[in-house]
Motif scaffolding. Structure first.
Motif, short mmCIF file in Angstrom:
data_model
loop_
_atom_site.label_atom_id
_atom_site.label_comp_id
_atom_site.label_asym_id
_atom_site.label_seq_id
_atom_site.Cartn_x
_atom_site.Cartn_y
_atom_site.Cartn_z
N PHE B 178 0.84 -1.20 0.00
CA PHE B 178 0.00 0.00 0.00
C PHE B 178 0.87 1.25 0.00
O PHE B 178 0.68 2.17 -0.79
N ALA B 179 1.85 1.25 0.91
CA ALA B 179 2.69 2.44 1.03
C ALA B 179 3.52 2.66 -0.23
O ALA B 179 3.74 3.80 -0.64
N LEU B 180 3.98 1.57 -0.84
CA LEU B 180 4.88 1.74 -1.98
C LEU B 180 4.13 1.98 -3.29
O LEU B 180 4.61 2.73 -4.13
N ILE B 181 2.96 1.37 -3.44
CA ILE B 181 2.19 1.67 -4.65
C ILE B 181 1.81 3.14 -4.64
O ILE B 181 1.85 3.83 -5.66
N GLY B 182 1.42 3.60 -3.48
CA GLY B 182 1.02 4.99 -3.36
C GLY B 182 2.19 5.91 -3.08
O GLY B 182 2.02 6.96 -2.48
N HIS B 183 3.36 5.50 -3.51
CA HIS B 183 4.58 6.26 -3.18
C HIS B 183 4.48 7.70 -3.63
O HIS B 183 4.85 8.62 -2.93
N SER C 387 -2.11 5.30 12.72
CA SER C 387 -3.27 5.01 13.55
C SER C 387 -4.36 4.33 12.75
O SER C 387 -5.06 3.45 13.26
N ALA C 388 -4.50 4.71 11.50
CA ALA C 388 -5.50 4.05 10.66
C ALA C 388 -5.16 2.57 10.51
O ALA C 388 -6.02 1.71 10.62
N MET C 389 -3.89 2.29 10.27
CA MET C 389 -3.46 0.89 10.14
C MET C 389 -3.70 0.14 11.44
O MET C 389 -4.14 -1.01 11.43
N ALA C 390 -3.40 0.78 12.56
CA ALA C 390 -3.62 0.12 13.84
C ALA C 390 -5.10 -0.14 14.05
O ALA C 390 -5.50 -1.20 14.53
N SER C 391 -5.92 0.82 13.65
CA SER C 391 -7.35 0.70 13.89
C SER C 391 -7.98 -0.40 13.05
O SER C 391 -8.91 -1.07 13.49
N LEU C 392 -7.46 -0.61 11.84
CA LEU C 392 -8.08 -1.64 11.02
C LEU C 392 -7.57 -3.04 11.37
O LEU C 392 -7.99 -4.02 10.78
N GLY C 399 -4.26 -3.49 17.67
CA GLY C 399 -5.65 -3.76 17.34
C GLY C 399 -5.91 -5.20 16.93
O GLY C 399 -6.97 -5.76 17.19
N PHE C 400 -4.93 -5.82 16.29
CA PHE C 400 -5.11 -7.18 15.78
C PHE C 400 -5.46 -8.15 16.90
O PHE C 400 -6.32 -9.02 16.74
N TRP C 401 -4.80 -7.98 18.05
CA TRP C 401 -5.02 -8.95 19.13
C TRP C 401 -6.35 -8.75 19.81
O TRP C 401 -6.76 -9.57 20.62
N TYR C 447 -13.13 2.05 5.30
CA TYR C 447 -13.44 3.42 5.69
C TYR C 447 -12.22 4.15 6.21
O TYR C 447 -12.05 5.35 5.97
N LEU C 448 -11.34 3.41 6.88
CA LEU C 448 -10.17 4.10 7.42
C LEU C 448 -9.22 4.55 6.33
O LEU C 448 -8.75 5.69 6.32
N LEU C 449 -8.93 3.64 5.39
CA LEU C 449 -7.98 4.02 4.36
C LEU C 449 -8.58 5.01 3.38
O LEU C 449 -7.87 5.85 2.83
N TRP C 450 -9.88 4.91 3.18
CA TRP C 450 -10.51 5.86 2.28
C TRP C 450 -10.42 7.27 2.88
O TRP C 450 -10.09 8.24 2.20
N MET C 451 -10.67 7.34 4.20
CA MET C 451 -10.53 8.62 4.85
C MET C 451 -9.09 9.10 4.74
O MET C 451 -8.82 10.25 4.42
N PHE C 452 -8.15 8.17 5.00
CA PHE C 452 -6.75 8.54 4.96
C PHE C 452 -6.36 9.03 3.57
O PHE C 452 -5.67 10.03 3.42
N GLN C 453 -6.88 8.33 2.58
CA GLN C 453 -6.52 8.72 1.22
C GLN C 453 -7.04 10.11 0.90
O GLN C 453 -6.33 10.94 0.35
#
Lengths: 99, 689, 519
Positions: B178-183, C387-392, C399-401, C447-453
């Motif tokens: 994700f991070a690298l595609i969106g570099h 934080s978005a990554m942690a949240s998802l 968050g995973f655990w 929703y998290l990554l869309w917001m982030f994007q």
């Protein structure tokens, strides 16, 4: 002279006084009538006291005489003030406390 | 090193942190740290490979050990006996729950060391290549940090001894992808592609999550060895294995770009080309295939692979081969051609696994990594120095063989390898897939594979022609790339030529198989011998493919009526448009599924939330207020207060009535008094009589 | 350290209150002194917390640091406090987040200014929150449970956004509504149990003895209502988005990080052990509402235009995972739930902090107006991505655990890990829940990554193109650092937390199993 005679006289005097108290317009006359009623009662009391050999009646009548005197003094003072304020002693006209 | 293989992923992880915190301040902006780290990992991986081969050979009964045995092992025949060679396992408790310990660890066997070698080598080459390719990039340090993190995650996945750790690595590479595609995320298209990639693979990851769960409960462990042993044992619950295999297959479909979740791969080309080479050709996308290879007994049991017959895996693989290859024909962007080619080749690997050709699939993974990375890096070289940073073959390339000879020849090597021409690597691996498929009764898929081979040869020829032949159509000043770029190309080309010989069945070399195929907890697989007729057929089909395409392009004028067919003929045009629109799958996914979830369904839920649920809440509030209002207005003011006021009214009225007795005249009062007295006296008199 | 054993929790609960009293005595104008006093108070409380952690015996599943004094004799309610491995992480979380909040607001108080009142309320809130986690007596618990409503009401109502009056009243009344039923249930427990007491420990050991099953269902229902509104569970969640959106940043952080946990904690501490058979009957329904919450929360997130509202709905989704873990009534599930509580507290607290930082710099939280934060404030953008990554629920972060063991447990909520006897219907139900919650993880990514994007990537919108946006300042870094470190540490080595929770959770489930006569 029996007791009845005195009682009748007392009743007669009382009724006369009652008529005077209720039906006369002149305040002084009303006061005189009240005196008359009181004296009628006095007569009554003394008569009973004389004929029943019991002095209570006479003592009581002494009280009444005293009170009557006091009452007439106050009453005449009030009538005098009414006269001073409204120039008349007509009781029919003294109805300011009408509800 | 086999015992301490955890160091191999740890080094890039450390380098990630170092680059992140200190990268900007050091002279090479972090590239040196990354290259050193990967170099160290590569060296250690080579040591691990050597140690493993030694282990296998000495178990096979090789007399001496060490370098001599290694050298001899390269030339002697593979042994007929297959002694059990245990993988090297180490385990550390990670967390415990309900009395069960879960851990992280390493499981070093042939498959793992092979992957270690491939991943570290290609990662190292990409690191070196990127110093030139991303020179003066806006986010140079960040790029190297992410490359390190990616390598660490991928290596963690590779050495994992339990499914949980595998999942950790799996998601980690997804994040880095994700991070690298969106570099270059300033462009909306790039960040959208990154999201699409993450999203699509995440959808597949539902399968991974559920599959791992099911396997845990089936085998009561996350340990891969135990799971495999359970899957092959007679007490294995077949339906559970089927569920698990199907779920894991979903994960493979997502990660390894199988139909129908392949749509993210071509869009992922928005990232820098070295990233495409590393992640979307050689390493991350093969994570799915690796999963299939690692947990093969589960699939073996679940999909009943041993019984022949069409199963989910081989079907998906077969479909993917064809649709990927077809789409590669209509691409103008060289990277997209390679992306669809990757999809198609991954289809080969998955199909092979589904057909019981484990060694073939893994071997193809091995060779494909080299020549696909080579092709991508070659494309990068073309863009870097030839087409002025463009990837459009039709507009900006052409005739580049004169200007970029090294790139040209290495690209040709890669193409021939991909097309499966003898004696390049691809020939041996693809051939083995076809042979095993044919022998195991998957004849239909053998034909699919052959068709795929034809298409592969054809579209690659088209690609080579448009890029390197003809007249230069671009606007730049094409020249050869610097050594930092060309040397990795040459190295990979060497591998593309030689790697195939590790398992050249024709020469009875089965080194790869003997080193890599697991001996523990692994089903008995069929190993067909080299089949000359089939090899000849596949070779000739590939040659025909090249020939047809070459004819089409080089001798265009002789084609006459065939020229411009797709523009004139409606049916052909429709077919062409169908391909250009990628079977309208993207439209389905993005415009129908995602848009409806994001748009209609999400908005619908929110509307439901605001108007229905909150409507109830607000309605309760309003209702309560209305009840309160009613209580106040009606009950309190009218009824209760009414009673209170009524009481007052009655009192007042009665007072009003009584006032008539108040005449104000004393004598009237006296009269009342005497009347009352008289009445009482009368009463008394009567009463006493 | 005997006195510490009995006094530690009382100190932890009441030091903030003392601090509040001191702050109230300081004149309004002495802002610096007020801030220092508040910070010192929270740090001292945190120090007490660290002392508790250091002296905590991880090998004992029983209550530690207990104190049991006579309190309100007429209603037989005692001042009984104590913690075990379930409350400990929550207390530490509370103390940590409060310190971070105080540091974060050092130079950035929301309008109207008044740091004295604001920080006093924060301290009062801290008392209430810690008190709830340590209380071992139902009345004491109830008091602290309600106590937190007041400061939050004022924080939203005075320092909040444009719609603050509606939000604060809605929050207050809605929660209080549930608490009324909860109180009824507590009273029912007192009167109906074999031993008439409010003591949580005793009632937990009784496991509902003396109460008929039908009545148990009703009593559990009352508790359910009170706790479920707080969690918040679908469909009682609608107060949350409004409260979070209108609350000031610090208010949102405390609300999300700690106050939501009061509800789930109540389930684990009170409802489950006291009424195990009712819990077993209610559990599939709770699970159903939980998975609906996961999907529904995610869907509503996708429709949001305001960053904070989006994060608020994500809380609904996350707490759905926590409640799903609890609903499985298994070891794994409840462990996952407690871990999830802590992880959610750290991660969503972080997200709200970041949303507040974004709002402070851009003056807006509207996603359509934001963009390119990574360009203008790269560190802020990077933390938002993290934080978005942690949240998802990315493995390797905390968050995973919270999610994975919950999913693990829903597949097979059977003995010996759980209470169920494995009847087909139950398994099918829970496995359906598992699939749905797995789909929920994809939506979370969405929703998290869309917001982030939209917010962080790309280029800034014309409105803010030339705005001078400064990156994170020192207070923000200091406030964020512990949260970030913990998110990574707990993600990489979850044993840190599981070591605390495993034993008491196992004992809880075993106790329930025995009470139900199974296993």
């Amino acid at each position: 002279m029996t007791l009845n005679n005195f009682l009748i006289l007392s009743a007669f005097l009382f009724c006369t006084g009652l008529y005077g108290t209720l039906a006369r317009r002149n305040a002084v006359l009303v006061l005189m009538s009240i005196e008359l009623m009181l004296n009628a009662v006095n007569l009554n009391l003394v008569a009973f006291s004389a004929f029943r050999e019991n002095v209570t009646g006479q003592v009581f009548s002494l009280f009444i005489i005293t009170i009557a005197a006091a009452e007439v003094g106050v009453g005449l003072a009030i009538v005098l003030l009414i006269y001073r304020n409204s120039r008349s002693v007509d009781l029919d006209q003294a109805d300011q406390l009408k509800g | 090193m086999l015992d301490n293989a955890w160091i191999i992923p740890a080094i890039p992880a450390v380098s990630f942190f170092l680059i992140l915190f200190f990268g900007k301040r050091i002279p090479t902006k972090g590239a040196a740290i990354g290259i050193t780290a990967l170099g160290a990992s590569f060296v250690l991986s080579c040591v691990a490979v050597y140690q493993w081969i030694d282990r296998v050979e000495s178990a096979t009964g090789g007399k001496s050990s060490g370098l001599a045995a290694f050298g001899r092992s390269l030339v002697t025949h593979g042994g007929e006996t297959k002694p059990v060679v245990e993988p090297v396992l180490h385990h550390v408790t990670w967390w415990s729950n309900a009395g069960i310990d879960f851990g992280v660890g390493i499981r070093m066997d042939g498959l793992a060391v092979m992957m270690l070698f491939v991943v570290t080598l290609i990662s190292l080459l990409v690191h070196i290549y990127s110093t030139a390719y991303l020179h003066n990039d806006i986010r140079y340090t960040h790029y190297y940090a992410m490359l390190s993190l990616f390598s660490a995650a991928m290596l963690t996945l590779v050495v994992a001894d339990n499914t949980l750790q595998l999942m950790l690595g799996w998601e980690g590479v997804g994040l880095c992808s994700f991070a690298l595609i969106g570099h270059w995320w300033e462009e909306g298209a790039n960040s959208k592609a990154a999201l699409k990639a993450f999203f699509t693979t995440r959808t597949g990851d539902i399968g991974l999550l559920i599959g791992v769960t099911v396997l845990f409960w089936a085998a009561r462990s996350f340990d891969i060895g135990r799971i495999n042993a359970y899957a092959l044992s007679p007490r294995a619950d077949h339906s559970m294995m089927l569920v698990a295999a199907s779920c894991l297959m979903l994960a493979i479909i997502g990660k390894s770009g199988q139909f129908p979740l392949h749509t993210w791969l071509p869009d992922a080309m928005a990232g820098p080309t070295p990233v495409s080479a590393l992640i979307h050709a050689a390493t991350m996308v093969v994570a799915g295939v690796y999963l299939g290879a690692r947990l093969y007994p589960v699939f073996w049991n679940g999909f009943s692979i041993g019984n022949g017959g069409v199963n989910f895996m081989v079907l998906i693989g077969g479909i993917t081969i064809i649709i990927g290859a077809l789409l590669a024909f209509v691409q103008d962007d060289i990277k997209k051609v390679l992306a669809y080619s990757t999809i198609s080749q991954l289809g080969y690997m998955v199909m092979a696994l589904g057909a019981g050709a484990w060694v073939a699939a893994v071997f193809h993974l091995f060779t494909h990594a080299f020549f696909k990375a080579l092709l991508f890096l070659g494309a990068g070289s073309v863009s870097h120095s030839g087409s002025h940073h463009s990837f459009d073959m039709k507009k900006d390339m052409g005739g580049l063989r004169k200007f970029m000879p090294i790139t040209f020849w290495t690209f040709i090597v890669g193409t021939l390898a991909l097309a499966g021409i003898f004696p390049f690597a691809g020939f041996w691996s693809k051939d083995e897939i076809l042979v095993t498929a044919g022998n195991s009764g998957y004849d239909f898929f053998l034909i699919v594979g052959l068709v795929g081979a034809f298409l592969t040869a054809a579209y690659m020829t088209r690609c080579v022609y448009l890029t390197f032949f003809g007249e230069y159509r671009g606007h730049g000043h094409p020249h050869e790339s610097e050594p930092v770029i060309t040397v990795p190309l040459i190295i990979l080309a060497v591998f593309a030529v030689l790697a195939g010989f590790l398992n050249a069945a024709a020469f009875h070399i089965e080194k790869f198989a003997s080193w890599v195929e697991p001996r523990v907890a692994f089903p008995e697989l069929v190993h067909p011998a080299f089949d000359y007729p089939k090899a000849a057929i596949s070779l000739s089909i590939a040659a025909i493919g090249i020939g047809v395409a070459a004819f089409f392009f080089f001798k265009r004028e002789k084609l006459g009526k065939l020229n411009g067919l797709t523009e004139r003929n409606k049916v052909a045009h429709a077919g062409y448009m169908f391909l250009v629109n990628k079977y309208y799958l993207d439209a389905l996914y993005e415009n129908v599924i995602v848009a409806s979830i994001r748009g209609g369904i999400a908005r619908g839920s929110y509307w439901f939330n605001q108007h229905v649920i909150d409507g109830v809440v607000n309605g309760t509030g309003k209702g309560t207020k209305a009840v309160g209002q009613w209580t106040y207005e009606f009950l309190d003011r009218k009824v209760v207060d009414g009673a209170v006021n009524g009481t007052a009214e009655v009192t007042a009225e009665s007072g009003g009535l009584l006032r008539y007795f108040q005449a104000g005249r004393v004598q009237r009062y006296a009269l009342y008094m005497f009347a009352a007295v008289g009445l009482l006296a009368l009463l008394l008199l009567i009463a006493n009589i | 350290m005997d006195w510490f054993d009995s006094w530690a929790l009382t100190l932890a609960v009441f030091i903030p209150l003392v601090g509040m009293a001191i702050v109230l005595l300081i004149p309004k104008a002495e802002e610096g002194l007020i801030k220092v006093v508040t910070l010192l108070t929270t740090l001292v409380t945190a120090a007490v917390g660290i002392g508790i952690l250091a002296n905590f015996n991880l090998d004992s599943g029983r209550l530690q640091f207990t104190a049991n004094e006579e309190w309100i004799k007429v209603i037989n309610s005692r001042y009984h406090v104590g913690i075990d491995g379930i409350s400990l992480p929550l207390i530490l979380l509370t103390m940590l987040v409060t310190v971070c909040c105080v540091i974060y607001s050092w130079n950035h108080f929301p309008e109207p200014h008044n740091p004295k009142a604001f920080l006093a309320l924060v301290l009062l809130l801290e008392t209430g929150m810690i008190g709830t986690f340590v209380a071992q007596d139902l009345i004491l618990f109830f008091i602290f449970f309600e106590l937190v409503l007041l400061p939050m009401f004022f924080m939203i109502g005075v320092w909040g956004g444009p719609n603050r009056e509606y939000a604060s009243i809605k929050f207050f009344l809605f929660t209080m509504f549930g608490s009324a039923f909860m109180l009824l249930s507590f009273l029912a427990m007192y009167f109906l149990s074999k031993v008439h007491t409010f003591d949580i420990v005793i009632l937990s050991h009784l496991h509902g003895a003396g109460i008929v099953h039908g009545t148990q269902l009703l009593v559990f229902g009352g508790m359910f209502l009170g706790f479920a509104i707080k969690v918040p569970m679908f469909p009682f969640h609608t107060w949350l988005p409004d409260a979070h959106t209108e609350a000031p940043t610090v208010g949102s952080v405390l609300l999300a990080a700690v106050m939501l946990k009061l509800g789930t904690y109540g389930f684990i501490r009170i409802a489950l052990p006291m009424l195990p058979s009712a819990a077993q009957s209610w559990a599939p329904w709770i699970g159903l509402l939980a998975v609906i919450g996961i999907i529904y929360g995610a869907l509503c997130c996708l429709a949001q235009r305001d960053m904070k509202r989006l994060i608020a709905f994500s809380s609904v989704a996350h707490m759905g995972f926590v409640m799903l873990g609890i609903a499985t009534l298994t070891d794994f599930g409840i462990n996952a739930a407690v871990f999830g509580m802590v992880a959610h507290g750290l991660i969503t607290g972080m997200l709200f902090f970041l949303a507040g930082s974004v709002q402070e710099r851009y003056g807006t939280r509207e996603i359509s107006r934001l963009g390119g934060i990574l360009t203008q404030a790269p560190k802020l953008g990077w933390l938002l991505g993290f934080s978005a990554m942690a949240s998802l629920g990315l493995p390797g972060l905390a968050g995973f655990w919270g999610e994975f063991p919950a999913i693990l447990s829903t597949y097979e909520p059977k003995l010996p890990f759980g209470l169920w006897d494995g009847s087909a219907g139950t398994l099918a139900t829970y496995r359906t829940f598992m699939v749905i919650s797995a789909i929920g993880t994809v939506l979370a990514a969405g929703y998290l990554l869309w917001m982030f994007q939209r917010v962080a990537m790309g280029t800034p919108k014309p409105e803010f193109e030339n705005a001078h946006i400064h990156d994170l300042h020192t207070e923000e870094w200091i406030a964020f650092a512990p949260l970030l470190l913990l998110i990574v540490a707990l993600g990489i080595y979850p044993q840190l937390l599981f070591k605390m929770t495993d034993l008491p959770v196992t004992q809880l489930v075993n106790g329930m199993t025995r009470a139900l006569g199974l296993g």
